[in-house]
Design an enzyme around this catalytic site. Structure first.
Site: not given
Length: 419
Positions: A132, A209, A212, A235, A377
């Site tokens: 991202h 990251d 997700q 999320k 993104c």
């Protein structure tokens, strides 16, 4: 606050008990029931999260820490209880390793800024090509400040991280490696434990990251052995405006604070300022108190559900979604092979023939089907795939087979109109 009802196996597979807790899903748009397949962008919120935030504003609205009155005491207790809750949720060793931020983007920026003094000219920073933008741009800014060098980790032809190329890059002894746990655009899952072990052997710091991943996978940062792990509340069925920066205590403790002012100090005079201890030194200013409390309610909600059954349910939905898309014809899937052999979590990326993704999304919206269209993104990833953008359908714990069927029926209507 309303209690989170317990869900038996029968309740979960019937699915109504879980969907009933999400008020947004009960609405009709035009003549169609809402079909929400944009969870990867933001998840819907259960009533328990909404109630927790409302209760704070109605009964406990006060700033946290230091005040002598009872409202502040209650708010502080709730706020700090969530820190312990998050630490337990991600298996952190110490609750001081949990820093509240406004989201994944701020968390990454805090690390990138905080490492400035530790990065030298020509230090190498490796970034996942599928990352991202929030896990790309802060490192580019760090490179501008320090003279460090950015290199992307290549992908294979099927959009998986290229392990052989990664091994070659590690020979250059990078300073830091920024990875995504799960691709936000494609739903592809990185073998994160193996990637981090390889990075450690090369002497690199690692940031993952997990935005997700956190709602779909069990997260154990100690087993993962990463230096930093970041994610957002919205999320994982929590509110917007709150996120988490996890870091090893020794790594967090040497970060230069990105924000300074109140709350993060020990002493201040016009001659000098001494910063406080973790976690305060990285949490300047009044925090998003209601949002943190809402995040705690989201974790309580998730922990009250049968996670293994949910994981199996989501995997079954993903396989069904991918197969139904392939059965339509004139559909190209990205990051998943035609035989459905690759593992994806949460999201399926696709395009309809040569039609523009935005046209597909607008026509689906007219049938109350909500998906995401664009570059997600992830412009470097789209460039690698030779795309300007694509459509993305993403599922959550509330998604059921009827949602998929409604989506496929609507998409078939779109296809007949456009092709």
């Amino acid at each position: 606050m309303k209690p989170n009802p317990s869900l038996s196996s029968a309740d979960f597979y019937d699915h109504q008990a879980i969907r009933d807790q999400f008020p947004t899903l009960k609405q009709t748009i035009g003549d169609h029931p809402l079909c929400y397949l944009d969870t990867a962008a933001t998840s819907q919120k259960p009533q328990a999260v909404i109630d927790a935030m409302t209760e704070y504003y109605q009964l406990n609205n006060a700033n946290v820490h230091r005040a002598a009155h009872q409202l502040s005491t209650r708010a502080t207790q709730q706020y700090e209880a969530v820190r312990q809750q998050v630490a337990h949720f991600i298996h952190a060793k110490h609750q001081q390793e949990v820093i509240f931020t406004h989201g994944t983007t701020e968390s990454i920026n805090m690390v990138a800024y905080g490492l400035t003094a530790q990065v030298q000219p020509n230090d190498l920073i490796l970034i996942d090509t599928a990352a991202h933008h929030a896990n790309i741009v802060p490192w580019q800014e760090l490179a501008k400040r320090t003279g460090a060098i950015i290199k992307p980790i290549p992908l294979t032809a099927d959009a998986q991280l290229d392990i052989n190329a990664y091994e070659q890059l590690l020979q250059a002894k990078p300073k830091l490696i920024a990875l995504c746990h799960v691709s936000n655009a494609l739903g592809t899952v990185n073998p994160i434990i193996d990637l981090i072990a390889m990075a450690k052997n090369a002497g690199a710091l690692t940031l993952v990251d997990g935005a997700q991943a956190v709602a779909h996978l069990e997260i154990d940062v100690q087993q993962m052995d990463c230096d930093f792990y970041v994610f957002s509340g919205h999320k994982m069925y929590g509110p917007t405006g709150v996120g988490i920066l996890y870091g090893r205590f020794e790594q967090l403790n040497i970060l230069t604070p990105m924000l300074t002012g109140g709350e993060m100090i020990k002493t201040v005079s016009f001659d000098r300022t001494e910063y406080g201890e973790l976690p305060n030194r990285l949490e300047a200013g009044t925090p998003a108190i209601a949002e943190v409390i809402g995040l705690g309610a989201a974790i309580t909600f998730l922990q009250g559900l049968p996670r293994e059954q949910i994981k199996a349910h989501e995997q079954q939905l993903m396989r069904y979604l991918q197969q139904q898309l392939l059965n339509l014809g004139d559909i190209t899937l990205y990051g998943v092979s035609n035989d459905n052999s690759q593992s994806n979590i949460g999201s399926v990326a696709f395009n309809v023939a040569n039609e523009h993704h935005q046209d597909v999304g607008i026509l689906l919206d007219q049938q109350a089907v909500a998906i995401r269209c664009g570059h997600h993104c992830a412009m470097p990833l789209m460039s690698q795939l030779k795309l300007s953008g694509c459509c993305r359908a993403s599922v959550g714990i509330y998604t059921n087979k009827h949602d998929i069927d409604q989506f496929i029926h609507a998409l078939n209507t779109v296809k007949e109109l456009l092709l």
